[in-house]
Design a protein around this motif. Structure first.
Motif, PDB file in Angstrom:
ATOM      1  N   ALA A 226     -30.658 -14.250  77.474  1.00 14.37           N
ATOM      2  CA  ALA A 226     -29.694 -13.899  76.423  1.00 14.37           C
ATOM      3  C   ALA A 226     -30.324 -12.943  75.414  1.00 14.37           C
ATOM      4  O   ALA A 226     -29.691 -11.958  74.997  1.00 14.37           O
ATOM      5  CB  ALA A 226     -29.194 -15.157  75.727  1.00 14.37           C
ATOM      6  N   ARG A 227     -31.571 -13.207  75.038  1.00 17.94           N
ATOM      7  CA  ARG A 227     -32.276 -12.343  74.088  1.00 17.94           C
ATOM      8  C   ARG A 227     -32.474 -10.953  74.695  1.00 17.94           C
ATOM      9  O   ARG A 227     -32.297  -9.941  74.006  1.00 17.94           O
ATOM     10  CB  ARG A 227     -33.620 -12.982  73.742  1.00 17.94           C
ATOM     11  N   ALA A 228     -32.818 -10.903  75.978  1.00 19.19           N
ATOM     12  CA  ALA A 228     -33.044  -9.621  76.643  1.00 19.19           C
ATOM     13  C   ALA A 228     -31.742  -8.815  76.751  1.00 19.19           C
ATOM     14  O   ALA A 228     -31.733  -7.598  76.512  1.00 19.19           O
ATOM     15  CB  ALA A 228     -33.647  -9.844  78.024  1.00 19.19           C
ATOM     16  N   MET A 229     -30.667  -9.481  77.107  1.00 17.07           N
ATOM     17  CA  MET A 229     -29.393  -8.779  77.242  1.00 17.07           C
ATOM     18  C   MET A 229     -28.917  -8.236  75.896  1.00 17.07           C
ATOM     19  O   MET A 229     -28.367  -7.132  75.818  1.00 17.07           O
ATOM     20  CB  MET A 229     -28.337  -9.706  77.846  1.00 17.07           C
ATOM     21  N   GLU A 230     -29.136  -9.000  74.835  1.00 20.36           N
ATOM     22  CA  GLU A 230     -28.777  -8.521  73.499  1.00 20.36           C
ATOM     23  C   GLU A 230     -29.557  -7.258  73.153  1.00 20.36           C
ATOM     24  O   GLU A 230     -28.996  -6.282  72.634  1.00 20.36           O
ATOM     25  CB  GLU A 230     -29.072  -9.616  72.471  1.00 20.36           C
TER      26      GLU A 230
END
Length: 301
Positions: free
Chosen positions: A136-140
């Protein structure tokens, strides 16, 4: 308003300017490489909260070496560096990469994982996040840099501009308080260079991240920087607001740098019509307005 400040390289210390706002403070730091070449010498430098500060100088002036000192990749000897209130000069740099991220000039030095998503997830995973949290952090971060459609790509097969976007996302995914970029738009096509420029501005304005850029692209600096530091022979010898620094041609010549195009055009125009410069345009739109205003003042319609 910050006026031009000339640094005395012989001064024993450069005390903090504002302890409440300084995130990074470099106090007379020096670094000599194993071959004897001097990277930085009595370097004084600082980064404030919520600012874009540009380190400007020709190749070999010490810009990249300074960047690598900001998160402990290199350590000074002698000299002192504080990051977020703690010194890192004596080897206390553990975990510093969580607070200060560095984006290298060569993206290939930074990208190593099998896919883009794996690469950007690497930092969050090392922060202790679960795989779902890291994803989730990477996609953001990838959405912020406009690279979300590259998640399944192999980094080796990306274009130079795409690699730079992914490199920034990899740092952004760790949510640092400062991101330092070494020549962020060098060797990029105009489209990707424009994307990187807008990302830098957005990181400051939307996320409150302080940005350090090391570059000799004075037009980029004129458009986005809040403060300019001129580097020569491994030291910051002058700093100030862009409109102060760039409208001091002798200072820029001393630094071995060209004036930004809007500044050079405006000064040349004023000289050609015998006018005293009445403004200090830095960006193309400001230049157009200044040319029209100065021309009208001198009877040129």
């Amino acid at each position: 308003m910050l006026a031009i400040i000339r640094r005395n390289p012989e001064a024993p210390h450069c005390p903090p300017v504002d302890r409440e706002r300084e995130l990074i403070h470099v106090d007379c730091a020096s670094h000599t490489y194993p071959d004897g070449s001097v990277g930085i010498h009595d370097m004084c430098f600082f980064v404030m909260k919520n600012e874009i500060v540009a380190i400007c100088g020709p190749n070999g002036s010490g810009k990249s070496t300074l960047i690598e000192h900001l998160n402990g990749l290199l350590l000074p000897s002698p000299g002192t560096i504080w990051v977020n209130g703690r010194t890192i000069s004596g080897g206390e740099q553990a975990g510093l990469w969580k607070e200060v991220g560095v984006v290298f000039q060569r993206s290939d030095d930074q990208l190593f994982a099998p896919t883009v998503l794996d690469d950007v997830m690497f930092g969050p995973l090392n922060l202790g996040l679960t795989p779902d949290e890291a994803r989730a952090r990477a996609m953001e971060a990838l959405r912020t840099t406009g690279a979300a459609d590259l998640i399944h790509k192999l980094p080796n097969y990306l274009s130079g501009g795409q690699k730079r976007l992914v490199s920034i996302a990899g740092i952004l995914a760790m949510k640092p308080m400062v991101i330092a970029l070494d020549e962020p738009t060098s060797d990029l096509d105009p489209v990707h260079a424009g994307m990187i420029e807008q990302i830098i501005v957005d990181l400051k304005q939307r996320l409150g991240i302080s940005i350090v850029i090391a570059t000799h692209d004075m037009d980029l600096v004129a458009r986005i920087a809040d403060r300019v530091c001129l580097v020569q022979n491994g030291s910051v010898f002058a700093e100030g607001l862009p409109e102060e620094i760039f409208y001091a041609p002798s200072l820029m010549a001393e630094a071995g740098l060209r004036l930004p195009v809007p500044v050079q055009v405006y000064l040349d125009y004023c000289s050609a019509i015998g006018a005293v410069p009445s403004g200090r345009p830095l960006r193309p739109a400001e230049l157009t307005a200044a040319l029209l205003g100065t021309g009208r003042d001198h009877g040129l319609e």
